[in-house]
Design a protein around this motif. Structure first.
Motif, PDB file in Angstrom:
ATOM      1  N   ARG A  53      72.493  63.557  88.822  1.00  0.00           N
ATOM      2  CA  ARG A  53      72.435  62.522  89.854  1.00  0.00           C
ATOM      3  C   ARG A  53      72.670  63.201  91.204  1.00  0.00           C
ATOM      4  NH1 ARG A  53      75.125  58.444  92.707  1.00  0.00           N
ATOM      5  NH2 ARG A  53      74.302  56.338  92.364  1.00  0.00           N
ATOM      6  N   THR A  54      71.600  63.676  91.783  1.00  0.00           N
ATOM      7  CA  THR A  54      71.724  64.431  93.032  1.00  0.00           C
ATOM      8  C   THR A  54      71.924  63.494  94.217  1.00  0.00           C
ATOM      9  OG1 THR A  54      69.329  64.421  93.316  1.00  0.00           O
ATOM     10  CG2 THR A  54      70.288  66.301  92.174  1.00  0.00           C
ATOM     11  N   PHE A 162      61.420  54.696  95.890  1.00  0.00           N
ATOM     12  CA  PHE A 162      62.825  55.049  95.687  1.00  0.00           C
ATOM     13  C   PHE A 162      63.110  55.394  94.223  1.00  0.00           C
ATOM     14  CE2 PHE A 162      63.640  52.778  99.784  1.00  0.00           C
ATOM     15  CZ  PHE A 162      64.273  53.833 100.426  1.00  0.00           C
ATOM     16  N   ALA A 163      62.408  54.728  93.300  1.00  0.00           N
ATOM     17  CA  ALA A 163      62.561  55.079  91.882  1.00  0.00           C
ATOM     18  C   ALA A 163      62.082  56.505  91.619  1.00  0.00           C
ATOM     19  CB  ALA A 163      61.788  54.083  91.019  1.00  0.00           C
ATOM     20  N   VAL A 164      61.000  56.904  92.286  1.00  0.00           N
ATOM     21  CA  VAL A 164      60.503  58.278  92.143  1.00  0.00           C
ATOM     22  C   VAL A 164      61.532  59.278  92.676  1.00  0.00           C
ATOM     23  CG1 VAL A 164      58.800  59.920  93.033  1.00  0.00           C
ATOM     24  CG2 VAL A 164      58.054  57.704  92.131  1.00  0.00           C
ATOM     25  N   LEU A 165      62.163  58.971  93.804  1.00  0.00           N
ATOM     26  CA  LEU A 165      63.186  59.871  94.349  1.00  0.00           C
ATOM     27  C   LEU A 165      64.342  60.033  93.369  1.00  0.00           C
ATOM     28  CD1 LEU A 165      63.350  58.766  98.110  1.00  0.00           C
ATOM     29  CD2 LEU A 165      62.121  60.699  97.108  1.00  0.00           C
ATOM     30  N   ARG A 166      64.744  58.935  92.717  1.00  0.00           N
ATOM     31  CA  ARG A 166      65.815  59.034  91.726  1.00  0.00           C
ATOM     32  C   ARG A 166      65.371  59.895  90.544  1.00  0.00           C
ATOM     33  NH1 ARG A 166      66.248  53.459  93.031  1.00  0.00           N
ATOM     34  NH2 ARG A 166      65.170  52.850  91.125  1.00  0.00           N
ATOM     35  N   THR A 191      70.976  48.362  98.586  1.00  0.00           N
ATOM     36  CA  THR A 191      71.709  48.340  97.320  1.00  0.00           C
ATOM     37  C   THR A 191      72.788  49.419  97.346  1.00  0.00           C
ATOM     38  OG1 THR A 191      70.264  49.935  96.183  1.00  0.00           O
ATOM     39  CG2 THR A 191      69.628  47.607  96.081  1.00  0.00           C
ATOM     40  N   ALA A 192      73.912  49.127  96.706  1.00  0.00           N
ATOM     41  CA  ALA A 192      75.000  50.106  96.640  1.00  0.00           C
ATOM     42  C   ALA A 192      74.565  51.326  95.846  1.00  0.00           C
ATOM     43  CB  ALA A 192      76.241  49.465  96.013  1.00  0.00           C
ATOM     44  N   GLU A 193      73.680  51.117  94.852  1.00  0.00           N
ATOM     45  CA  GLU A 193      73.231  52.228  94.011  1.00  0.00           C
ATOM     46  C   GLU A 193      72.501  53.279  94.846  1.00  0.00           C
ATOM     47  OE1 GLU A 193      71.113  54.783  91.402  1.00  0.00           O
ATOM     48  OE2 GLU A 193      70.153  53.436  92.842  1.00  0.00           O
TER      49      GLU A 193
END
Length: 296
Positions: A53-54, A162-166, A191-193
């Motif tokens: 989790r970078t 943003f899902a791709v970045l994660r 979002t806090a996430e």
């Protein structure tokens, strides 16, 4: 003559006007505190231990305030280190393309990696190609300049980016750096996430204070003019600040343009009269300027 200049710049006073003007027109790095802090955060992304989790960096500020130059400086630093050691480059600088959607987003990354563009509108094909390249190249930091370009669209398209970045962080140990306007901060903080995945590196508009006066002193010491201009003297400094709207990019443009005029005229210094003669219109007033009325 030239005592106000840095020692390395004084020999430039002996060069022809054309060479001095070319020197003035060249891009220059200005190591402000905000710039140094941003570089340190980006460097931490390179030096960190591997993680599933970078964490990334948000480099946020107004237009014309040096954000892109910070990103380019960091990428150049990495390229020089890598080339000197004959190692792979660990930083990828992406010019984010206009428009939301994964096709545009992937295409911008592939262009930064100098990869051939295949199946122009095929999202899956581009994703597969990018996955292969990331496994092969193993970059640690990916900088997305003008990231706000991909935030002007449907909410689901933005969420997909943003899902791709994660996923990049989880699958490839890649830290993203998002560079651009305040809208980036607003989207990340929804979002806090996502908010927990980014550190903020602010590049705010300047205030008229000692830090701004020091900036003017640094600029004056880097301008090959034979006479001191006293840019940090209150009347001159206030005029430059008003014309620049407190933006470092505008400040540099104003001072550089005035210095070139001073070389060409033989004045060899920047005076208030020289600054007024530029007819420089601040960005905040250009929409209401006479120049626009003439074009209408």
């Amino acid at each position: 003559m030239g005592e106000h200049l840095t020692e390395s710049l004084r020999p430039w006073l002996q060069k022809p006007a054309s060479e001095r003007i070319a020197h003035l027109q060249a891009p220059r790095w200005i190591g402000t505190q905000a710039a140094r802090d941003a570089i340190d955060l980006l460097q931490a992304g390179l030096d960190r231990a591997p993680a599933l989790r970078t964490r990334g960096v948000m480099l946020i500020g107004p237009y014309a305030n040096g954000k892109s130059m910070i990103a380019e400086r960091f990428a150049i630093m990495d390229r020089r280190r890598a080339d000197a050691a004959r190692n792979p480059r660990r930083v990828v600088l992406v010019q984010t393309r206009e428009g939301s959607g994964l096709v545009n987003f992937y295409a911008g990354i592939l262009a930064a990696l100098e990869a051939p563009q295949i199946k122009a509108r095929d999202t899956s094909a581009k994703a597969d190609q990018l996955d292969r390249l990331l496994r092969q190249l193993k970059p640690r930091v990916m900088i997305f300049d003008e990231f706000h370009n991909c935030l002007r669209g449907r909410r689901r398209d933005i969420e997909a980016i943003f899902a791709v970045l994660r996923r990049f962080g989880r699958d490839y140990d890649l830290s993203p750096a998002l560079v651009g306007e305040l809208s980036i901060f607003d989207h990340v903080m929804l979002t806090a996430e996502m908010a927990s995945r980014f550190q903020l590196a602010p590049v705010p508009r300047w205030s008229y204070d000692e830090a701004y006066l020091s900036l003017l002193d640094s600029l004056e010491a880097a301008l090959p003019l034979a006479q001191a201009s006293g840019l940090s003297d209150a009347p001159t400094a206030k005029l430059i600040f008003e014309l620049s709207d407190g933006l470092i990019g505008e400040t540099v443009a104003i001072v550089t343009t005035a210095a070139i005029a001073a070389v060409r005229s033989g004045a060899e210094r920047i005076s208030r009269e020289c600054l007024r003669d530029l007819g420089y219109i601040p960005l905040s007033r250009r929409r209401q300027s006479l120049a626009r009325e003439v074009l209408a």
